[in-house]
Design an enzyme around this catalytic site. Sequence first.
Site, PDB file in Angstrom:
ATOM      1  N   LEU A   1       0.818  -1.211   0.000  1.00 54.02           N
ATOM      2  CA  LEU A   1       0.000   0.000   0.000  1.00 54.02           C
ATOM      3  C   LEU A   1       0.852   1.262   0.000  1.00 54.02           C
ATOM      4  O   LEU A   1       1.733   1.432   0.848  1.00 54.02           O
ATOM      5  CB  LEU A   1      -0.920  -0.005   1.227  1.00 54.02           C
ATOM      6  CG  LEU A   1      -1.895   1.173   1.352  1.00 54.02           C
ATOM      7  CD1 LEU A   1      -2.902   1.165   0.209  1.00 54.02           C
ATOM      8  CD2 LEU A   1      -2.611   1.129   2.701  1.00 54.02           C
ATOM      9  N   ASP A   2       0.572   2.151  -0.973  1.00 52.17           N
ATOM     10  CA  ASP A   2       1.201   3.475  -1.069  1.00 52.17           C
ATOM     11  C   ASP A   2       2.721   3.402  -1.120  1.00 52.17           C
ATOM     12  O   ASP A   2       3.418   4.310  -0.655  1.00 52.17           O
ATOM     13  CB  ASP A   2       0.779   4.368   0.110  1.00 52.17           C
ATOM     14  CG  ASP A   2      -0.722   4.626   0.121  1.00 52.17           C
ATOM     15  OD1 ASP A   2      -1.333   4.616  -0.954  1.00 52.17           O
ATOM     16  OD2 ASP A   2      -1.282   4.831   1.220  1.00 52.17           O
ATOM     17  N   ALA A   3       3.251   2.329  -1.691  1.00 57.14           N
ATOM     18  CA  ALA A   3       4.705   2.146  -1.700  1.00 57.14           C
ATOM     19  C   ALA A   3       5.257   1.885  -3.096  1.00 57.14           C
ATOM     20  O   ALA A   3       6.421   1.508  -3.233  1.00 57.14           O
ATOM     21  CB  ALA A   3       5.098   1.009  -0.762  1.00 57.14           C
TER      22      ALA A   3
END
EC number: 3.5.1.10
Length: 290
Positions: free
Chosen positions: A234-236
């Site tokens: 997530l969000d990486a």
Amino acid sequence: MSSKERRYVIRLGCPDRTGIVAEIATFLSEAGGWIVEADYHSDPDTNWFFTRQVVRAESLPYDVHELCRRFVEVTRRLGGRVEWDIVDTGAKPRVVILVTKDGHCLYDLLGRVHSGELEIDVKAVIGNHTDLAPITRAHGIPFHHVPFPIDPDGKAAAFGQLRQLVDAANPDAVVLARFMQVLPTELCAEWAGRALNIHHSFLPSFVGARPYHQAHKRGVKLIGATCHYVTAELDAGPIVEQDVIRVDHNDSVADMVRKGRDIEKVVLARGLRWHLERRVLVHGNKTVIF
């Protein structure tokens, strides 16, 4: 993505060594290719070489399919692991946009398309709510409603429907324009390098939900937005574009949200443009932007 002149965009990445530039330049020169852009980068940490080159289509005696066929020989002479692609700018890029309720990013993208600033073919907008259906249809674009139930089985079925709708458009980009659903691992893999997300934070700070609330609680002086490729983490994913705006102690969370929306839509538009112009080369979890 300008329609003024048709061009072929060549991107290539491979282990760095001497002779790569000469190999590509010789191939294009012998074919009569007129290079109008050429960018290079060598990463000393990974020993990886990146290049993006743009050729006038009319300067070559054959089409993009034949160019690809002949370019295979160049990659073979380079040896080892070579990652490459060639795109014809004469084909308007296809895009599918995923939304929930917040419309500022969608409004901005549709406005840029309508004005001719962003020359793309928006094949569909898909939302898990119907709030943005009217504005989508006002632009003559199909809107599909895919509700997402809370229960796991229902959510899995919803993602299956979403996948069918997106894949039917065969898009060059799947844009998560404040789509507040986490894509399952299999979709992240299938759309790898095509799915772009806008996160309302200057990553890696304040990942996950409610980043403006996190930022306000922390008392930061800058807030930002990040356009990145979607991955299972997530969000990486690899970062394409970022920007910031200053805030101070007088700003409430609502103020931060309002200011942040301006940054979000600009960052997403930039990231999408660079992706569709094939200016982004990904290696591992990092990007090179030409």
